[in-house]
Design a protein around this motif. Structure first.
Motif, PDB file in Angstrom:
ATOM      1  N   LEU A 164       0.823  -1.211   0.000  1.00 18.23           N
ATOM      2  CA  LEU A 164       0.000   0.000   0.000  1.00 18.23           C
ATOM      3  C   LEU A 164       0.857   1.261   0.000  1.00 18.23           C
ATOM      4  N   GLU A 165       2.026   1.189   0.615  1.00 22.39           N
ATOM      5  CA  GLU A 165       2.947   2.326   0.595  1.00 22.39           C
ATOM      6  C   GLU A 165       3.436   2.589  -0.820  1.00 22.39           C
ATOM      7  N   TYR A 166       3.653   1.534  -1.589  1.00 23.61           N
ATOM      8  CA  TYR A 166       4.152   1.682  -2.951  1.00 23.61           C
ATOM      9  C   TYR A 166       3.156   2.379  -3.871  1.00 23.61           C
ATOM     10  N   ILE A 167       1.871   2.233  -3.564  1.00 26.23           N
ATOM     11  CA  ILE A 167       0.873   2.912  -4.402  1.00 26.23           C
ATOM     12  C   ILE A 167       0.502   4.282  -3.837  1.00 26.23           C
ATOM     13  N   GLY A 168       1.151   4.681  -2.750  1.00 23.94           N
ATOM     14  CA  GLY A 168       0.948   6.009  -2.193  1.00 23.94           C
ATOM     15  C   GLY A 168      -0.338   6.195  -1.428  1.00 23.94           C
ATOM     16  N   ILE A 169      -0.696   5.218  -0.603  1.00 19.32           N
ATOM     17  CA  ILE A 169      -1.984   5.274   0.105  1.00 19.32           C
ATOM     18  C   ILE A 169      -2.155   6.550   0.919  1.00 19.32           C
ATOM     19  N   ARG A 170      -1.091   7.111   1.421  1.00 22.60           N
ATOM     20  CA  ARG A 170      -1.212   8.325   2.245  1.00 22.60           C
ATOM     21  C   ARG A 170      -1.693   9.527   1.412  1.00 22.60           C
ATOM     22  N   GLU A 171      -1.453   9.490   0.122  1.00 20.79           N
ATOM     23  CA  GLU A 171      -1.901  10.567  -0.762  1.00 20.79           C
ATOM     24  C   GLU A 171      -3.424  10.559  -0.948  1.00 20.79           C
ATOM     25  N   PRO A 184      -8.294  16.002   2.510  1.00 20.98           N
ATOM     26  CA  PRO A 184      -9.670  16.505   2.633  1.00 20.98           C
ATOM     27  C   PRO A 184     -10.387  16.443   1.284  1.00 20.98           C
ATOM     28  N   GLY A 185     -11.645  16.059   1.336  1.00 22.72           N
ATOM     29  CA  GLY A 185     -12.432  15.928   0.116  1.00 22.72           C
ATOM     30  C   GLY A 185     -12.278  14.582  -0.570  1.00 22.72           C
ATOM     31  N   HIS A 186     -11.473  13.700  -0.004  1.00 21.58           N
ATOM     32  CA  HIS A 186     -11.290  12.361  -0.559  1.00 21.58           C
ATOM     33  C   HIS A 186     -12.021  11.345   0.309  1.00 21.58           C
ATOM     34  N   ILE A 187     -12.603  10.356  -0.339  1.00 15.83           N
ATOM     35  CA  ILE A 187     -13.290   9.271   0.367  1.00 15.83           C
ATOM     36  C   ILE A 187     -12.603   7.969  -0.003  1.00 15.83           C
ATOM     37  N   GLN A 188     -12.276   7.181   1.005  1.00 15.33           N
ATOM     38  CA  GLN A 188     -11.700   5.867   0.784  1.00 15.33           C
ATOM     39  C   GLN A 188     -12.716   4.810   1.206  1.00 15.33           C
ATOM     40  N   LEU A 189     -13.078   3.949   0.265  1.00 11.57           N
ATOM     41  CA  LEU A 189     -13.903   2.772   0.553  1.00 11.57           C
ATOM     42  C   LEU A 189     -12.934   1.594   0.537  1.00 11.57           C
ATOM     43  N   ILE A 190     -12.810   0.890   1.650  1.00 11.55           N
ATOM     44  CA  ILE A 190     -11.768  -0.127   1.761  1.00 11.55           C
ATOM     45  C   ILE A 190     -12.365  -1.478   2.117  1.00 11.55           C
ATOM     46  N   GLU A 191     -12.182  -2.445   1.205  1.00  8.57           N
ATOM     47  CA  GLU A 191     -12.567  -3.828   1.461  1.00  8.57           C
ATOM     48  C   GLU A 191     -11.345  -4.591   1.971  1.00  8.57           C
ATOM     49  N   TRP A 192     -11.559  -5.512   2.893  1.00 10.86           N
ATOM     50  CA  TRP A 192     -10.500  -6.347   3.468  1.00 10.86           C
ATOM     51  C   TRP A 192      -9.419  -5.485   4.127  1.00 10.86           C
ATOM     52  N   ALA A 193      -9.833  -4.463   4.867  1.00  7.80           N
ATOM     53  CA  ALA A 193      -8.899  -3.527   5.507  1.00  7.80           C
ATOM     54  C   ALA A 193      -7.946  -4.227   6.473  1.00  7.80           C
ATOM     55  N   GLU A 194      -8.400  -5.294   7.094  1.00  9.72           N
ATOM     56  CA  GLU A 194      -7.548  -5.983   8.070  1.00  9.72           C
ATOM     57  C   GLU A 194      -6.265  -6.524   7.438  1.00  9.72           C
ATOM     58  N   ILE A 242      -3.146   1.041   6.550  1.00 10.45           N
ATOM     59  CA  ILE A 242      -4.439   1.652   6.227  1.00 10.45           C
ATOM     60  C   ILE A 242      -4.875   2.554   7.380  1.00 10.45           C
ATOM     61  N   PRO A 243      -5.390   3.734   7.050  1.00  9.67           N
ATOM     62  CA  PRO A 243      -5.851   4.629   8.116  1.00  9.67           C
ATOM     63  C   PRO A 243      -7.056   4.034   8.840  1.00  9.67           C
ATOM     64  N   PRO A 244      -7.256   4.445  10.090  1.00 14.81           N
ATOM     65  CA  PRO A 244      -8.419   3.944  10.827  1.00 14.81           C
ATOM     66  C   PRO A 244      -9.723   4.393  10.173  1.00 14.81           C
ATOM     67  N   ALA A 245     -10.735   3.583  10.350  1.00 11.54           N
ATOM     68  CA  ALA A 245     -12.049   3.864   9.747  1.00 11.54           C
ATOM     69  C   ALA A 245     -12.804   4.921  10.531  1.00 11.54           C
ATOM     70  N   ASP A 246     -13.491   5.779   9.795  1.00  9.72           N
ATOM     71  CA  ASP A 246     -14.464   6.675  10.404  1.00  9.72           C
ATOM     72  C   ASP A 246     -15.773   5.917  10.603  1.00  9.72           C
ATOM     73  N   LEU A 247     -16.080   5.065   9.624  1.00  7.39           N
ATOM     74  CA  LEU A 247     -17.305   4.274   9.646  1.00  7.39           C
ATOM     75  C   LEU A 247     -16.977   2.867   9.178  1.00  7.39           C
ATOM     76  N   VAL A 248     -17.499   1.875   9.895  1.00 12.19           N
ATOM     77  CA  VAL A 248     -17.329   0.478   9.506  1.00 12.19           C
ATOM     78  C   VAL A 248     -18.705  -0.066   9.140  1.00 12.19           C
ATOM     79  N   ILE A 249     -18.789  -0.672   7.952  1.00 13.13           N
ATOM     80  CA  ILE A 249     -20.034  -1.291   7.505  1.00 13.13           C
ATOM     81  C   ILE A 249     -19.765  -2.781   7.347  1.00 13.13           C
ATOM     82  N   SER A 250     -20.378  -3.573   8.208  1.00  8.08           N
ATOM     83  CA  SER A 250     -20.254  -5.031   8.137  1.00  8.08           C
ATOM     84  C   SER A 250     -21.487  -5.571   7.419  1.00  8.08           C
ATOM     85  N   ILE A 251     -21.243  -6.376   6.383  1.00  7.53           N
ATOM     86  CA  ILE A 251     -22.334  -6.893   5.562  1.00  7.53           C
ATOM     87  C   ILE A 251     -22.369  -8.414   5.673  1.00  7.53           C
TER      88      ILE A 251
END
Length: 151
Positions: free
Chosen positions: A89-96, A100-110, A116-125
């Protein structure tokens, strides 16, 4: 917050409601989408992203991230299922992607733990056939704002 939907279109409609709420927040937003294979994480992400006018939404399973940018929003849909090491994830520049104004939807965050940054919202399906149960949990003020908006 727990919700039950009996058809894929209802899950996508709810995802669009959440997207409408997310567009009102000027800070970076991180949403984890949790669930087993086939639970509906990508279906949810597709509905969310389509709200912003993107018709073609594909799964980032092989590319790791698909970004959707226009004059309204910057969305980055991650699927970490195929990560062999979180450092990728560092190689693809995840910190970029955490501006502000960016939304990250992350599957398999674990699988990206520690990077990976901590979640603001977790949706378990969960669910089977056409029924899906969504459990939404806020981890901070941004997550709380999203829950209050959709309530």
């Amino acid at each position: 917050m727990n919700l039950v939907f009996t058809h894929e279109s209802k899950t996508q409609a709810f995802a669009q409601t959440l997207a409408a709420c997310a567009q009102t927040i000027d800070q970076a937003i991180v949403i984890y989408l949790e669930g087993d294979l086939g639970a509906g994480k990508t279906t949810f992400a597709r509905g969310f992203i389509q709200f912003f006018g993107f018709d073609r939404v594909k799964s980032p399973t092989y590319s790791l991230v698909e970004s959707y940018l226009n004059n309204k929003i910057n969305i980055h849909h991650f699927d970490c299922y195929r990560l062999s090491d979180p450092e990728e994830l560092e190689y693809i520049g995840i910190r970029e992607y955490a501006k502000p104004g960016h939304i990250q939807l992350i599957e398999w965050a674990e699988l990206g733990a520690g990077i990976i940054p901590p979640a603001d919202l977790v949706i378990s399906i969960t669910g089977e056939d056409n029924t899906r149960q969504l459990n939404l949990s806020a981890n901070n003020d941004i997550g709380e704002q999203l829950l209050q908006c959709i309530d």
